[in-house]
Design an enzyme around this catalytic site. Structure first.
Site, PDB file in Angstrom:
ATOM      1  N   LEU A   1       0.842  -1.205   0.000  1.00  0.00           N
ATOM      2  CA  LEU A   1       0.000   0.000   0.000  1.00  0.00           C
ATOM      3  C   LEU A   1       0.873   1.250   0.000  1.00  0.00           C
ATOM      4  CD1 LEU A   1      -3.130  -0.528   2.310  1.00  0.00           C
ATOM      5  CD2 LEU A   1      -3.062  -0.133  -0.145  1.00  0.00           C
ATOM      6  N   GLY A   2       1.924   1.211  -0.788  1.00  0.00           N
ATOM      7  CA  GLY A   2       2.748   2.411  -0.960  1.00  0.00           C
ATOM      8  C   GLY A   2       2.098   3.326  -1.989  1.00  0.00           C
TER       9      GLY A   2
ATOM     10  N   VAL B   1       7.099  -3.289 -16.855  1.00  0.00           N
ATOM     11  CA  VAL B   1       8.004  -2.760 -17.881  1.00  0.00           C
ATOM     12  C   VAL B   1       7.462  -1.443 -18.423  1.00  0.00           C
ATOM     13  CG1 VAL B   1       9.161  -3.222 -20.062  1.00  0.00           C
ATOM     14  CG2 VAL B   1       8.575  -5.121 -18.558  1.00  0.00           C
TER      15      VAL B   1
ATOM     16  N   ASP C   1      18.246  -1.808 -13.424  1.00  0.00           N
ATOM     17  CA  ASP C   1      16.794  -1.698 -13.579  1.00  0.00           C
ATOM     18  C   ASP C   1      16.403  -1.862 -15.052  1.00  0.00           C
ATOM     19  OD1 ASP C   1      14.046  -0.703 -12.557  1.00  0.00           O
ATOM     20  OD2 ASP C   1      14.521   0.713 -14.158  1.00  0.00           O
TER      21      ASP C   1
ATOM     22  N   LYS D   1      14.047  -5.009 -16.986  1.00  0.00           N
ATOM     23  CA  LYS D   1      12.925  -4.778 -17.909  1.00  0.00           C
ATOM     24  C   LYS D   1      13.234  -5.365 -19.286  1.00  0.00           C
ATOM     25  CE  LYS D   1      11.744  -0.586 -15.365  1.00  0.00           C
ATOM     26  NZ  LYS D   1      12.096   0.847 -15.246  1.00  0.00           N
TER      27      LYS D   1
ATOM     28  N   GLY E   1       5.983   6.198 -11.538  1.00  0.00           N
ATOM     29  CA  GLY E   1       5.067   7.078 -10.837  1.00  0.00           C
ATOM     30  C   GLY E   1       3.795   6.339 -10.473  1.00  0.00           C
TER      31      GLY E   1
END
Lengths: 428, 428
Positions: A11-12, A133, A202, A206, A302
């Site tokens: 729940l961030g 991704v 990172d 992906k 985001g």
């Protein structure tokens, strides 16, 4: 109207955004799917924290694995992150009991994708990961569904917004890497320890997933050649600009004669390519199929963008869409032949700091010729009064191996005074 | 392995490309869907023509409606085109007997989309049309599925490759509209009668479909304001370039306070926008959602790209994917409130050919002020020895109505010597 009971682990920022999006779009999603998508259970660490969410009537689990294993849910959404437990155990527990899973966890898929796809197939539960991704860009669905008629030759992209933000600011405002990294940290685009982003890992996670989707291979993050952006200087970006290129951290997977080449490294791309014009934290993915070449541009991270991808997957779960995790049954995913980076072919930008003595340029040119490397240009410049001069070489297509050997020979000649900079070039 | 029997109506460039793609990707599609996709029946006019296809074992229908109504098929693919019969009758016949349809026919959907969606819903057969908008770009799937969590505010795009080819060549090579149109015709990008493309109608058809998908409204092509590119001159494109813009023929649908504004017209867009950088016959679609803004770039036409979209839809049919034609049940599609073009708000580029006498600029400026139009810039230039001067005005945001009244007043003042040129500006 039948309900789709959603269990939400994590729940961030993203978890809260998913919760709110499902509330905001409740009526629309009901009309579109014929089902009510409702979060009925959550798992998160700190129950006392105020997240601004109305969690009344929602069952709280301390343990995400317990939620996945025992919760009264129709779909399990994993937004905890991390390539091990509890994320892995929770996803496995849900799949094993036939509950479909939606996850944004690229690290987990890059490391355990094949195993989890097997579990999904065994219980006929879907494993959905559009959010893993390129955030809000629907590249997973595009590769898995829309381009089913295409044989894919190449997939590449700007997959890390932090790096693209830093490179954009460096180039546009003539700032150093360290100043821009600091800015990215101040704005929350980069972590306090930025290693994972700026050293390319990172992007590699992906890329490993995209490669599997594009080429029907088992996810194989270990075979990716990875270089980050830490060593790039403003001088390199300016030289690239003069030559008609922009420098981007690209993840590239391409079918070659010797296998699938997977690499992550700073890349000079022609300014007129759509991907060259992608600036700031925005991501982009380019796919070259035999019938269609596409470029998709959008937000790579985001809360809102990631939630959009998660809810898109929940939409698919609600309408009963089926499909294999990586497009094919696990048994049909091939073990990719790794194309060795040594055999990579392309043009190169090479910047050398050379000691200021006669014959240096001739020495460098000879070492290149020894390796059969043709030079498109060679530029030498010595700032007034400096002890060293800068030599920039642009090569025609050659091999990684030849370039490395030539540079080793030049180093052995004792004519360079600092580590050489090498940037690969992609062009038409 | 169960077979998906495909009935193919139309064996032109696209039909033949679909046929070949299904053969070439047979094993892959079997692995991905668990079914064999095979063309078992076709309908086309000229049976004797050599299309280079192995049609042995394929049942031939002279009449596409008969194929749709009586053929032993599991899916009907309509690639004939035309917004009336036989295309419409054939699609209706297939849907009415519960056979899913895949079509690339934008004109038919723009005109009869609601009726056909009703038929699809009544018999629970899917109506798929990825190929109808922007060719190989998966914008239909993106709007209908991936962005289900978003409230869409705006969708816009370069939806006609012919126009974009002409505008690109004019701008890059300083050529006239007519020279570039001739080139487009020579290369097969434009028809002998180019009206449908260059006057914006093709773009309008596609926009009507996108609007329905984006805003949940009934397809309503008649409420689209349409202007083509015929009247654009090289001088306009050069002036735009000087001002930091490129000129594109855009289709734009946007949610406004008074309803959904749908318009097709040449538009000045800032050079740094991704859509400004799309050149040649390439298409692009930009979607602004409340969570995600995306730009998708790819081929908008051609046999291979269109076939890719058709086969993507066939993939969905084969795996049993379900969904409403325009995302929502027909009963829930709202009748869009039309936002009148008169009320459109934005910046404007206005080019006037003015007679060469004192006080002209003052007259023009006063008429603008009378309509409360603020000017960002006013440039006047008179080529040596010319009878008329060119005045270019750039306005701040104003309304279409105000601009039209101001221009009418200036015309009445007798200070301009040719039709004024008006181009709308979109910016951040």
């Amino acid at each position: 109207m039948s309900e789709l009971k959603v269990g939400l682990a994590g729940l961030g920022t993203v978890g809260a955004a998913v919760f709110r999006m499902l509330e905001r779009r409740k009526a629309e999603l009901e009309a579109r799917t014929g089902r009510t998508l409702r979060v009925t259970a959550v798992a998160a660490r700190d129950r006392s924290r105020d997240r601004g969410l109305d969690l009344g009537g929602v069952i709280w689990f301390e343990d995400p694995v317990a939620l996945a294993r025992d919760g009264d849910i129709d779909v399990f959404v994993e937004l905890m992150g991390g390539d091990g437990d509890p994320a892995k155990a929770a996803v496995a527990a849900a799949l094993d009991r036939g509950i479909p899973v939606v996850t944004a966890n690229k690290a987990l898929l890059a490391k355990c994708g094949v195993e989890l796809a097997q579990r999904a197939e065994a219980s006929r539960a879907g494993l959905h990961f559009e959010a893993a991704v390129a955030g809000g860009i629907p590249i997973v669905k595009t590769l898995r569904e829309s381009l089913a008629g295409n044989t894919i030759e190449r997939v590449s992209g700007i997959l890390n917004g932090t790096c693209n933000y830093i490179l954009t600011r460096m180039a546009e405002e003539k700032l150093s890497f360290h100043v821009c990294l600091g800015e990215a940290q101040r704005l929350g685009y980069a972590e306090a320890d930025p290693t994972f982003d700026i050293d390319g890992f990172d992007t590699a996670h992906k890329l490993a997933i995209l490669t599997s989707l594009a080429f029907g291979t088992q996810v194989d993050a270990d075979s990716i050649y990875v270089e980050g952006i830490r060593q790039l200087t403003l001088a390199d970006l300016e030289a690239a600009d003069d030559l008609g290129y922009r420098v981007k951290l690209l993840g590239v997977a391409v079918r070659t004669e010797t296998g699938i080449e997977q690499r992550v490294h700073p890349t000079m791309v022609p300014k007129h390519w759509p991907i060259a014009q992608v600036s700031g934290v925005t991501n982009a993915v380019a796919v070259d199929g035999d019938a269609v070449a596409l470029t998709l541009v959008g937000p790579g991270a985001g809360g809102a963008a990631t939630a959009s991808a998660v809810v898109g997957d929940l939409f698919d779960v609600a309408r009963g869409a089926r499909g294999y995790t990586f497009g094919l049954p696990v048994a049909e995913l091939t073990k990719a032949e790794r194309a060795a980076m040594q055999r990579h072919e392309g043009g190169y930008y090479i910047r050398l700091a050379v000691v200021n003595k006669p014959g240096t340029a001739a020495t460098i040119a000879r070492r290149m010729a020894d390796e059969q490397i043709s030079l498109e240009s060679i530029m030498q410049r010595r700032p007034d009064g400096a002890e060293t001069a800068r030599v920039i070489l642009i090569t025609y297509a050659t091999t990684e191996e030849a370039v490395r050997r030539a540079i080793a020979a030049i180093e052995a000649d004792g004519v360079i005074s600092a580590l050489p900079q090498v940037i690969r070039i992609e062009k038409d």
